[in-house]
Write an enzyme that holds these catalytic residues in place. Structure first.
Site, PDB file in Angstrom:
ATOM      1  CB  SER A   1     -34.843 -17.720   4.323  1.00 59.17           C
ATOM      2  OG  SER A   1     -33.533 -17.300   3.961  1.00 59.17           O
TER       3      SER A   1
ATOM      4  CE1 TYR B   1     -35.225 -12.900   7.285  1.00 54.37           C
ATOM      5  CE2 TYR B   1     -33.230 -14.032   6.580  1.00 54.37           C
ATOM      6  CZ  TYR B   1     -34.543 -13.662   6.348  1.00 54.37           C
ATOM      7  OH  TYR B   1     -35.176 -14.071   5.202  1.00 54.37           O
TER       8      TYR B   1
END
Length: 258
Positions: A146, A159
């Site tokens: 990501s 995260y």
């Protein structure tokens, strides 16, 4: 020039929805035999039926929770026994839970879920799959990262930490496998509209929709295109990283909305 992948086996985690599902379909259409793992077997069987209709091939389906070492071992062993080889591992299983600042988060189960799935699960899958690739003389590990693994943001500390870890593991693994017939790639998307935000907001569809309001996000199929392109390059070509964002996004929190 694309690699001829007919007969090669792609193993996909988190294959029941979103990017995993789209990648399973596109890899199968590219010629891979596919092994699908996720916690929802019913959804996997529905995807297998789509693959059968589109390509004529029978996908391998098995329940898999990447957080549990015994399930990972059983899944990889079953895929190897079924197909006789493993050529590609797409470490796609992952999630985000919550958006609270670190000092306000009282439910550490959210942290555990992200770290166990995004980091430990990826490590477990890689450890079990790569030796079969080396033995077979051909392999490719593609990790779904990501832009959160390149740029941290408030409310996403854990995260982001998990995706920074994915990038570190990917880079280290590439060095550890130097001289072996195994390629290592990370695909790092920006905003992609899947079930990701619904999960992050604990099922609140209204909050999830607001994430993408006024802009055009990427789709799961866009990311599957990147995965399939990397997977079908000639064997001597290693795509280290693909960073892909929607035109309306320039970084974490930097979004043009209309």
């Amino acid at each position: 020039m694309a690699l001829k992948v007919q007969g090669q086996v792609a193993m996909i985690t988190g294959a029941s929805s979103g990017i995993g599902r789209a990648s399973a379909l596109q890899l199968a259409e590219a010629g891979f035999q596919v092994a699908l793992g996720a916690r929802s077997v019913d959804k996997l069987e529905a995807i297998a039926a789509e693959i059968k209709e589109a390509t004529g091939q029978e996908a391998f389906v098995m329940r898999l929770d990447v957080r549990h070492a015994e399930e990972v071992k059983a899944f990889v062993a079953a895929v190897k026994e079924h197909f006789g080889r493993i050529d590609l591992l797409l470490n796609n299983a992952g999630l985000a839970k919550g958006v609270l600042p670190v000092v306000e988060e009282n439910d550490t189960e959210n942290w555990d879920a992200m770290l166990d799935t995004n980091v430990r699960g990826l490590l477990l899958m890689t450890r079990e799959a790569v030796p079969h690739m080396i033995e077979g003389g051909n392999g490719h590990v593609i990790n779904l990262g990501s832009i959160a693994g390149r740029e941290a943001y408030a409310g996403g500390a854990v995260y982001c930490a998990s995706k920074f870890a994915v990038r570190a593991i990917t880079d280290a693994l590439r060095q550890e496998l130097l001289g072996k017939p195994v390629r290592v790639t990370t695909v790092d998307p920006g905003m992609v509209e899947t079930e990701f935000s619904v999960t992050r907001y604990h099922g609140d569809q209204e909050k999830a929709n607001a994430v993408y309001a006024g802009m055009t996000p990427l789709t799961a199929e866009d990311i599957a295109d990147c995965v399939t392109w990397a997977a079908t390059r000639p064997k001597h070509v290693n795509i280290d990283a693909i960073i892909v964002k929607p035109l309306d996004q320039a970084g974490a929190g930097k979004v043009a909305r209309r």
